[in-house]
Scaffold this motif. Structure first.
Motif, PDB file in Angstrom:
ATOM      1  N   LEU A  42       3.457   1.299   0.716  1.00  0.00           N
ATOM      2  CA  LEU A  42       4.240  -0.106   0.606  1.00  0.00           C
ATOM      3  C   LEU A  42       5.643  -0.577   1.109  1.00  0.00           C
ATOM      4  O   LEU A  42       5.960  -1.112   1.922  1.00  0.00           O
ATOM      5  CB  LEU A  42       3.871  -0.264  -1.196  1.00  0.00           C
ATOM      6  CG  LEU A  42       2.456  -1.295  -0.963  1.00  0.00           C
ATOM      7  CD1 LEU A  42       2.920  -1.500  -2.799  1.00  0.00           C
ATOM      8  CD2 LEU A  42       2.757  -2.335  -0.379  1.00  0.00           C
ATOM      9  N   ALA A  43       6.100   1.019   0.164  1.00  0.00           N
ATOM     10  CA  ALA A  43       7.367   1.398   0.426  1.00  0.00           C
ATOM     11  C   ALA A  43       7.919   2.054   3.109  1.00  0.00           C
ATOM     12  O   ALA A  43       8.623   1.152   3.336  1.00  0.00           O
ATOM     13  CB  ALA A  43       8.651   2.805   0.802  1.00  0.00           C
ATOM     14  N   ILE A  44       6.817   2.547   3.220  1.00  0.00           N
ATOM     15  CA  ILE A  44       6.544   2.875   4.199  1.00  0.00           C
ATOM     16  C   ILE A  44       6.356   1.321   5.442  1.00  0.00           C
ATOM     17  O   ILE A  44       6.828   0.843   6.151  1.00  0.00           O
ATOM     18  CB  ILE A  44       5.330   3.604   4.645  1.00  0.00           C
ATOM     19  CG1 ILE A  44       6.274   4.947   4.312  1.00  0.00           C
ATOM     20  CG2 ILE A  44       5.405   4.036   6.726  1.00  0.00           C
ATOM     21  CD1 ILE A  44       5.107   5.867   4.480  1.00  0.00           C
ATOM     22  N   PHE A  45       5.481   0.227   5.068  1.00  0.00           N
ATOM     23  CA  PHE A  45       5.270  -0.491   5.874  1.00  0.00           C
ATOM     24  C   PHE A  45       6.169  -2.139   5.270  1.00  0.00           C
ATOM     25  O   PHE A  45       6.094  -3.022   6.251  1.00  0.00           O
ATOM     26  CB  PHE A  45       3.366  -0.997   5.927  1.00  0.00           C
ATOM     27  CG  PHE A  45       3.191   0.190   5.826  1.00  0.00           C
ATOM     28  CD1 PHE A  45       2.608   0.271   7.703  1.00  0.00           C
ATOM     29  CD2 PHE A  45       1.945   1.159   5.427  1.00  0.00           C
ATOM     30  CE1 PHE A  45       1.979   0.876   8.518  1.00  0.00           C
ATOM     31  CE2 PHE A  45       1.003   1.841   5.642  1.00  0.00           C
ATOM     32  CZ  PHE A  45       1.203   2.104   7.403  1.00  0.00           C
ATOM     33  N   THR A  46       6.840  -1.865   4.401  1.00  0.00           N
ATOM     34  CA  THR A  46       7.472  -2.953   4.399  1.00  0.00           C
ATOM     35  C   THR A  46       8.620  -2.744   5.000  1.00  0.00           C
ATOM     36  O   THR A  46       9.318  -3.942   4.904  1.00  0.00           O
ATOM     37  CB  THR A  46       7.674  -3.439   3.645  1.00  0.00           C
ATOM     38  OG1 THR A  46       8.168  -2.223   2.156  1.00  0.00           O
ATOM     39  CG2 THR A  46       6.064  -3.573   2.501  1.00  0.00           C
ATOM     40  N   LEU A  47       9.294  -1.818   5.187  1.00  0.00           N
ATOM     41  CA  LEU A  47      10.583  -1.383   5.766  1.00  0.00           C
ATOM     42  C   LEU A  47      10.557  -1.991   7.694  1.00  0.00           C
ATOM     43  O   LEU A  47       9.789  -1.350   8.191  1.00  0.00           O
ATOM     44  CB  LEU A  47      11.701  -0.443   4.911  1.00  0.00           C
ATOM     45  CG  LEU A  47      10.916   0.252   4.205  1.00  0.00           C
ATOM     46  CD1 LEU A  47      11.943   1.609   3.906  1.00  0.00           C
ATOM     47  CD2 LEU A  47      12.714  -0.560   3.441  1.00  0.00           C
TER      48      LEU A  47
END
Length: 47
Positions: A42-47
Motif C-alpha cells: 500500500l505504501a509503495i503504490f500510493t506514493l
C-alpha cells in the motif's frame, strides 16, 4: 488446612495442546508477515 495436589494431566493432553499452540504461533507469524506485506505494498503504490 488440607494439602491440595494438582490435577494429573495425561501426556496425550499435553501433546495435543502443544501441537495446537505450535500451529497457532505459526499461523500468527504468517498473518503478521501478510499484514506487513500488505502495508508495504500500500505504501509503495500510493506514493
Amino acid at each position: 488446612m488440607a494439602a491440595v495436589s494438582p490435577n494429573p494431566v495425561s501426556e496425550e493432553t499435553v501433546r495435543t495442546h502443544q501441537a495446537t499452540w505450535i500451529a497457532f504461533t505459526k499461523f500468527m507469524k504468517y498473518s503478521i508477515a501478510g499484514v506487513i506485506a500488505v502495508l508495504v505494498l500500500l505504501a509503495i503504490f500510493t506514493l
